[in-house]
Design a protein around this motif. Sequence first.
Motif, PDB file in Angstrom:
ATOM      1  N   CYS A 171      39.354  39.694  45.599  1.00 38.90           N
ATOM      2  CA  CYS A 171      38.367  39.171  46.551  1.00 38.90           C
ATOM      3  C   CYS A 171      38.566  37.661  46.705  1.00 38.90           C
ATOM      4  O   CYS A 171      38.533  36.938  45.702  1.00 38.90           O
ATOM      5  CB  CYS A 171      36.957  39.461  46.061  1.00 38.90           C
ATOM      6  SG  CYS A 171      35.669  38.782  47.156  1.00 38.90           S
ATOM      7  N   HIS A 196      37.100  38.839  42.257  1.00 42.01           N
ATOM      8  CA  HIS A 196      37.056  40.105  41.528  1.00 42.01           C
ATOM      9  C   HIS A 196      38.279  40.942  41.908  1.00 42.01           C
ATOM     10  O   HIS A 196      38.609  41.090  43.084  1.00 42.01           O
ATOM     11  CB  HIS A 196      35.774  40.860  41.874  1.00 42.01           C
ATOM     12  CG  HIS A 196      35.708  42.244  41.294  1.00 42.01           C
ATOM     13  ND1 HIS A 196      35.641  42.485  39.940  1.00 42.01           N
ATOM     14  CD2 HIS A 196      35.724  43.472  41.895  1.00 42.01           C
ATOM     15  CE1 HIS A 196      35.605  43.789  39.725  1.00 42.01           C
ATOM     16  NE2 HIS A 196      35.655  44.411  40.902  1.00 42.01           N
ATOM     17  N   ASN A 223      40.040  44.613  41.867  1.00 38.77           N
ATOM     18  CA  ASN A 223      39.752  46.040  41.730  1.00 38.77           C
ATOM     19  C   ASN A 223      40.512  46.781  42.821  1.00 38.77           C
ATOM     20  O   ASN A 223      40.426  46.423  43.993  1.00 38.77           O
ATOM     21  CB  ASN A 223      38.242  46.296  41.862  1.00 38.77           C
ATOM     22  CG  ASN A 223      37.866  47.708  41.455  1.00 38.77           C
ATOM     23  OD1 ASN A 223      38.667  48.639  41.551  1.00 38.77           O
ATOM     24  ND2 ASN A 223      36.635  47.881  40.999  1.00 38.77           N
ATOM     25  N   ASN A 238      38.724  47.918  45.852  1.00 42.91           N
ATOM     26  CA  ASN A 238      38.301  46.956  46.873  1.00 42.91           C
ATOM     27  C   ASN A 238      38.951  47.244  48.222  1.00 42.91           C
ATOM     28  O   ASN A 238      38.390  46.939  49.269  1.00 42.91           O
ATOM     29  CB  ASN A 238      38.683  45.528  46.450  1.00 42.91           C
ATOM     30  CG  ASN A 238      37.767  44.979  45.363  1.00 42.91           C
ATOM     31  OD1 ASN A 238      36.709  45.543  45.096  1.00 42.91           O
ATOM     32  ND2 ASN A 238      38.183  43.888  44.744  1.00 42.91           N
ATOM     33  N   ARG A 239      40.145  47.830  48.179  1.00 42.54           N
ATOM     34  CA  ARG A 239      40.880  48.065  49.413  1.00 42.54           C
ATOM     35  C   ARG A 239      40.944  49.544  49.742  1.00 42.54           C
ATOM     36  O   ARG A 239      41.328  50.361  48.894  1.00 42.54           O
ATOM     37  CB  ARG A 239      42.303  47.497  49.308  1.00 42.54           C
ATOM     38  CG  ARG A 239      43.129  47.763  50.554  1.00 42.54           C
ATOM     39  CD  ARG A 239      44.423  46.991  50.576  1.00 42.54           C
ATOM     40  NE  ARG A 239      45.146  47.245  51.821  1.00 42.54           N
ATOM     41  CZ  ARG A 239      46.222  46.582  52.213  1.00 42.54           C
ATOM     42  NH1 ARG A 239      46.706  45.613  51.454  1.00 42.54           N
ATOM     43  NH2 ARG A 239      46.808  46.866  53.356  1.00 42.54           N
ATOM     44  N   GLN A 261      36.777  45.623  51.042  1.00 43.55           N
ATOM     45  CA  GLN A 261      35.353  45.436  50.775  1.00 43.55           C
ATOM     46  C   GLN A 261      35.162  45.282  49.269  1.00 43.55           C
ATOM     47  O   GLN A 261      35.403  46.210  48.505  1.00 43.55           O
ATOM     48  CB  GLN A 261      34.518  46.609  51.297  1.00 43.55           C
ATOM     49  CG  GLN A 261      33.014  46.372  51.167  1.00 43.55           C
ATOM     50  CD  GLN A 261      32.201  47.428  51.894  1.00 43.55           C
ATOM     51  OE1 GLN A 261      32.667  48.568  52.059  1.00 43.55           O
ATOM     52  NE2 GLN A 261      31.011  47.080  52.342  1.00 43.55           N
ATOM     53  N   CYS A 262      34.746  44.090  48.858  1.00 44.69           N
ATOM     54  CA  CYS A 262      34.597  43.783  47.441  1.00 44.69           C
ATOM     55  C   CYS A 262      33.472  44.612  46.825  1.00 44.69           C
ATOM     56  O   CYS A 262      32.363  44.686  47.372  1.00 44.69           O
ATOM     57  CB  CYS A 262      34.327  42.295  47.243  1.00 44.69           C
ATOM     58  SG  CYS A 262      34.153  41.810  45.519  1.00 44.69           S
ATOM     59  N   LYS A 263      33.727  45.221  45.674  1.00 47.37           N
ATOM     60  CA  LYS A 263      32.744  46.057  44.983  1.00 47.37           C
ATOM     61  C   LYS A 263      31.687  45.230  44.271  1.00 47.37           C
ATOM     62  O   LYS A 263      30.656  45.770  43.844  1.00 47.37           O
ATOM     63  CB  LYS A 263      33.451  46.968  43.973  1.00 47.37           C
ATOM     64  CG  LYS A 263      34.410  47.973  44.600  1.00 47.37           C
ATOM     65  CD  LYS A 263      33.676  48.919  45.529  1.00 47.37           C
ATOM     66  CE  LYS A 263      34.618  49.942  46.149  1.00 47.37           C
ATOM     67  NZ  LYS A 263      33.910  50.848  47.103  1.00 47.37           N
ATOM     68  N   THR A 305      33.595  41.594  53.095  1.00 44.67           N
ATOM     69  CA  THR A 305      34.355  42.550  53.895  1.00 44.67           C
ATOM     70  C   THR A 305      35.253  41.815  54.881  1.00 44.67           C
ATOM     71  O   THR A 305      34.810  40.873  55.555  1.00 44.67           O
ATOM     72  CB  THR A 305      33.412  43.489  54.672  1.00 44.67           C
ATOM     73  OG1 THR A 305      32.547  44.147  53.742  1.00 44.67           O
ATOM     74  CG2 THR A 305      34.200  44.528  55.446  1.00 44.67           C
TER      75      THR A 305
END
Length: 390
Positions: free
Chosen positions: A321, A326, A328, A331-332, A338-340, A345
């Motif tokens: 992100c 962050h 992860n 996320n993608r 979109q960051c968890k 976004t």
Amino acid sequence: MSVKLTKTVVLKVAEQDESLDKTLKAYAEGLNFVSKIVYENGKIISANNLQRICYPILRNKIGLKAQMACNVCRQVAGTYKSMRSNGEWKLAEFDAKSMVLSYGRDFSFKREYLSITTLDGRKKYKLITYEYANQYFDGTWKFSASRLVKRGNEYYFHLSVEKEVPDVDLSKAKKFMGVDIGLNYVAVASTTDLECKFFDGGIIKHIRHMFVNMRRRLQKKGTRSAKRMLKRLAGREKRLINNICHTVSKRIVEFALEKDVDVIGLENLNGIRKRTKVRKKQRYDFESWAYRKLQFMIEYKARESGILVVYIDPKHTSITCPRCYHVNRANRKGKLFQCKVCGFTLNADLVGARNIERRTRELRYMRDSLGCCQPPERPFEGQAPSVRAG
């Protein structure tokens, strides 16, 4: 401080004879002989050691001239060194379609005539001159090792030229740009001021799929006319992709100049095909991905325009992100990021470009604070991009 800028200018050979064919075949025979020795050895052999081992056979049995034998050893050594750096080890096979020539020993120029060493001695061949190529004969460029290339029944001379150009000091850079090379988009660029630009890649996928389907149909047909058509198609796809890469790289550098960018950051993608697993339906697109060609063109065009290019570690650039950092994989999802954690976004490729820009900028500040951080090694050292004259 200066850096060496290298280009390859493609010139067409107007005249040809049997000596060129004979020389290319002997050169390929020498390449394959030396290649087999390195492959069976199981590890890289330096060019000097290869020359000590293979020189007598290349000269006396295969019949190569002295400089040709030296060039064969250097070319094979370079091929396996590049292969090993990409995590591969397989038998490198060469066909009689190109030959490396050393300036001053294997070739020289006199106006529009090219003098080449062949197995039948030194011979002169007339070149088709282009107005565009004249800039490389004004004395500011130096000639270096070049290639004679056979395409179909025609010959081309890939003249390698180089000159010193001023280099940008990373410690004085103020504005940066990250460029993400991908499949959904050919490239996405993002600057320090968050200005961005997308370069669509749909046309490349379309061209790839169109040509692979055409080849499949013609191979299945198997008639004499189908084989003639396959021969005409050979190289056409490569030239179209090459032209697109030239156009996109030019637009990327123009965007960087427009935004007063000092440094462009690119990902060091060496070995990515070995590290990455893709779905079966995406395999052809991934394996034919022209990222190396495009990055190469961006680099030499940027250098010519006074912009520094550095390569950064690509790890997690597409799943980090840019707001909260962050990391992860979740996320993608496809083209969407979109960051968890924070919910940020954005387009996934643009996120990659922003992360590349941030890492490029951090490289500059790390160098200032530690005094020992240097830009990563160029992944394409010793190679030259092709510039078609005319």
